[in-house]
Design a protein around this motif. Structure first.
Motif, mmCIF file in Angstrom:
data_model
loop_
_atom_site.group_PDB
_atom_site.id
_atom_site.type_symbol
_atom_site.label_atom_id
_atom_site.label_comp_id
_atom_site.label_asym_id
_atom_site.label_seq_id
_atom_site.Cartn_x
_atom_site.Cartn_y
_atom_site.Cartn_z
ATOM 1 N N VAL A 159 -19.314 3.147 -37.777
ATOM 2 C CA VAL A 159 -19.402 4.611 -37.735
ATOM 3 C C VAL A 159 -18.056 5.223 -37.324
ATOM 4 N N MET A 160 -17.326 4.560 -36.482
ATOM 5 C CA MET A 160 -15.999 5.058 -36.106
ATOM 6 C C MET A 160 -15.090 5.082 -37.339
ATOM 7 N N ASN A 161 -15.212 4.067 -38.169
ATOM 8 C CA ASN A 161 -14.384 3.986 -39.374
ATOM 9 C C ASN A 161 -14.832 4.947 -40.475
ATOM 10 N N TRP A 162 -16.141 5.292 -40.464
ATOM 11 C CA TRP A 162 -16.644 6.257 -41.460
ATOM 12 C C TRP A 162 -15.975 7.611 -41.309
ATOM 13 N N GLN A 163 -15.481 7.932 -40.116
ATOM 14 C CA GLN A 163 -14.877 9.254 -39.880
ATOM 15 C C GLN A 163 -13.519 9.402 -40.588
ATOM 16 N N ILE A 164 -12.963 8.276 -41.054
ATOM 17 C CA ILE A 164 -11.588 8.294 -41.558
ATOM 18 C C ILE A 164 -11.573 8.419 -43.082
ATOM 19 N N VAL A 211 -8.824 2.767 -28.599
ATOM 20 C CA VAL A 211 -9.317 2.906 -29.967
ATOM 21 C C VAL A 211 -10.077 4.223 -30.160
ATOM 22 N N MET A 212 -10.933 4.575 -29.197
ATOM 23 C CA MET A 212 -11.719 5.803 -29.320
ATOM 24 C C MET A 212 -10.838 7.027 -29.544
ATOM 25 N N HIS A 213 -9.797 7.136 -28.733
ATOM 26 C CA HIS A 213 -8.907 8.294 -28.821
ATOM 27 C C HIS A 213 -8.140 8.284 -30.144
ATOM 28 N N ARG A 214 -7.705 7.110 -30.537
ATOM 29 C CA ARG A 214 -6.935 6.956 -31.778
ATOM 30 C C ARG A 214 -7.804 7.321 -32.994
ATOM 31 N N VAL A 215 -9.061 6.928 -32.981
ATOM 32 C CA VAL A 215 -9.974 7.281 -34.079
ATOM 33 C C VAL A 215 -10.095 8.801 -34.154
ATOM 34 N N ASP A 216 -10.316 9.438 -33.010
ATOM 35 C CA ASP A 216 -10.412 10.906 -32.969
ATOM 36 C C ASP A 216 -9.167 11.546 -33.568
ATOM 37 N N GLU A 217 -8.009 10.972 -33.224
ATOM 38 C CA GLU A 217 -6.728 11.502 -33.690
ATOM 39 C C GLU A 217 -6.645 11.467 -35.210
ATOM 40 N N LEU A 218 -7.037 10.330 -35.814
ATOM 41 C CA LEU A 218 -6.916 10.175 -37.270
ATOM 42 C C LEU A 218 -8.102 10.794 -38.021
ATOM 43 N N ALA A 219 -9.219 11.016 -37.322
ATOM 44 C CA ALA A 219 -10.393 11.591 -37.994
ATOM 45 C C ALA A 219 -10.180 13.079 -38.282
ATOM 46 N N LYS A 220 -9.300 13.694 -37.575
ATOM 47 C CA LYS A 220 -8.960 15.112 -37.783
ATOM 48 C C LYS A 220 -10.194 15.995 -37.869
ATOM 49 N N GLY A 221 -11.066 15.865 -36.900
ATOM 50 C CA GLY A 221 -12.218 16.778 -36.829
ATOM 51 C C GLY A 221 -13.406 16.382 -37.689
ATOM 52 N N GLU A 222 -13.201 15.432 -38.618
ATOM 53 C CA GLU A 222 -14.336 14.941 -39.416
ATOM 54 C C GLU A 222 -15.312 14.271 -38.459
ATOM 55 N N GLU A 223 -16.591 14.563 -38.578
ATOM 56 C CA GLU A 223 -17.521 13.842 -37.725
ATOM 57 C C GLU A 223 -18.752 13.432 -38.505
ATOM 58 N N ILE A 224 -19.059 12.151 -38.475
ATOM 59 C CA ILE A 224 -20.233 11.646 -39.171
ATOM 60 C C ILE A 224 -21.136 10.991 -38.146
ATOM 61 N N LYS A 225 -22.411 11.314 -38.183
ATOM 62 C CA LYS A 225 -23.354 10.715 -37.238
ATOM 63 C C LYS A 225 -24.224 9.707 -37.966
ATOM 64 N N ALA A 226 -24.309 8.505 -37.412
ATOM 65 C CA ALA A 226 -25.128 7.468 -38.017
ATOM 66 C C ALA A 226 -26.606 7.790 -37.812
ATOM 67 N N VAL A 227 -27.424 7.372 -38.785
ATOM 68 C CA VAL A 227 -28.872 7.555 -38.673
ATOM 69 C C VAL A 227 -29.478 6.243 -38.197
ATOM 70 N N LYS A 228 -30.373 6.324 -37.219
ATOM 71 C CA LYS A 228 -30.987 5.097 -36.690
ATOM 72 C C LYS A 228 -32.275 4.782 -37.431
ATOM 73 N N ARG A 229 -32.470 3.502 -37.739
ATOM 74 C CA ARG A 229 -33.765 3.065 -38.270
ATOM 75 C C ARG A 229 -34.119 1.741 -37.606
#
Ligand SMILES: [Zn+2]
Ligand SMILES: [Zn+2]
Length: 415
Positions: A168-173, A273-291
């Motif tokens: 999910v962290m990588n989906w933001q990129i 890593v968390m901060h770096r992902v935020d930096e490169l995601a540039k505001g994109e946010e995707i939330k995973a769906v739980k099943r």
């Protein structure tokens, strides 16, 4: 490796280290081809298969910045391996160094070398978020695949998440939108195999290198990723930003407020890593769906993109047993319970994700079964890792009387 592959329930392992002359000798002596580009132990009944893999560290300067990038190379044949090794040696590579060879070539020059020799070689950026040695690393990486791989970027069809990030962290990129996301164990000992795993669905009866290559594409044909099994990224050594020497650890929100200098000594913090992902995601946010699966395993799905395989968060079984029985992970007691479970219920991956909780209780003890169940449901607490310090998993939060369960989970912080 063959023995532990079976215990873990992993059918295909990377041989690793085909650049190392002594290890290559082992590979050549003990493995034989079983399907094009896929190997097995000579004369053995073992189910474990191998693909020729190695990791290379490239250290160089590009754009006035020091770069240190780890990349995994998969070779379709031993012939290709020896040609690449000869060329790397010719270019000054010390292949005898342990761990992985360090080369002064740029990643793009590496591509030129391997694809100049064999177009079929698979090139996969490794643990792409770790600060010091990766493509997107905060200390010595790049901001995009293009910046790193130049004209070869289109041929990078997959990236490896590493222990400190999950899908999910990588989906933001955006840059990774068209690429497959794979997860591997980064094993430094057989026991640690499979901390992360990619589960492939294969059409043909017999796996070949060419088929596997399709699995490393987001829209591959024939072979595809069915799901990945992930280590909790908080458990990784670089999840949060911090400075180990001063015991300083910051979440991305704190880092936004306090900045990236250590408030104790003033030196630059290791940006996690968390901060770096935020930096490169540039505001994109995707939330995973739980099943939740039949066995009570929580899976995380991409909310829209049907081509994105789901993933499952796991904790290695020996760590779970250690928490449940209350002794160190390397103790004899943990080994005994582990071996007992393997002997009666099959592989570690089966026990973690498929076997009925009642059966686990019968084969070991109530508390071990309860621990597995809690991990399946994600009802655990983790103190995030930072600046080279591993995070810590707590299945029973240590509050009040021993073993008392508090229903809270820190997992939400991920989304
Ligand atoms: Zn590495
Ligand atoms: Zn400090």
């Amino acid at each position: 490796m063959a023995e532990w592959g079976e215990k873990k329930g992993i059918d295909l392992l990377g041989t690793a280290d085909w650049t190392h002359p002594l290890w290559l000798k082992e590979i050549e002596t003990h493995l034989e081809e079983d399907g094009e580009g896929i190997f097995k132990v000579k004369g053995s009944e073992s189910k474990t298969r191998y693909v020729l893999s190695c990791e290379i560290s490239n250290i160089y300067t590009q754009g006035d910045k020091g770069r240190r990038i780890h990349t995994v190379f998969f070779s379709p044949s031993l012939k290709t391996v020896s040609k690449i090794n000869a060329e790397l040696k010719r270019r000054g590579g010390n292949l005898m160094s342990d761990g992985r060879p360090i080369l002064g070539l740029t990643v793009q020059e590496m591509c030129e070398v391997v694809w100049g020799i064999d177009e079929r070689v698979m090139v996969v950026p490794a643990h792409i978020w770790t600060p010091w040695f990766s493509m997107f690393g905060s200390k010595s990486g790049f901001d995009s695949v293009e910046e790193c791989f130049g004209k070869y970027a289109d041929r990078i069809t997959a990236i490896e998440t590493g222990l400190s990030s999950d899908p999910v962290m990588n989906w933001q990129i955006k840059d990774l939108e068209k690429r497959a996301i794979v997860s591997f164990g980064d094993a430094h000992s057989p026991k640690k195999l499979g901390r992360e795993v990619t589960v492939f669905e294969v059409k043909e009866d017999k796996l070949t290198f060419e088929a596997l290559k399709e699995g490393f594409k987001k829209e591959g044909k024939g072979c595809r990723i069915s799901y990945t099994l992930e280590f909790y990224p908080e458990e990784g050594k670089y999840h949060y930003t911090g400075h180990r020497k001063c015991g300083v650890r910051q979440s991305p929100e704190e880092t936004q407020k306090k900045g990236t200098s250590c408030h104790v000594c003033g030196r630059p913090l290791t940006v996690g890593v968390m901060h770096r992902v935020d930096e490169l995601a540039k505001g994109e946010e995707i939330k995973a769906v739980k099943r939740v699966s039949e066995a009570g395993v929580v899976g995380y799905y991409h909310p829209e993109d049907k081509l994105r395989p789901p993933y499952v968060m796991m904790v290695p079984l020996q760590e779970i047993i250690s928490e449940a029985v209350g002794v160190g992970v390397n103790s004899k007691r943990v080994q005994e319970v582990y071996e007992q479970l393997m002997a009666s219920l099959g592989s570690e991956l089966d026990v973690l994700t498929k076997v009925k909780i009642e059966e686990i209780a019968k084969a070991s003890e109530e508390r071990v079964a309860e621990a597995v169940d809690k991990v399946r449901q994600g009802k655990i607490v983790i103190n995030p890792g930072y600046d080279g310090v591993f995070g810590e998993v707590k299945i029973w939060e240590k509050v009040g009387e021993k073993g008392k369960v508090k229903g809270k989970t820190e997992q939400q912080t991920l989304f």
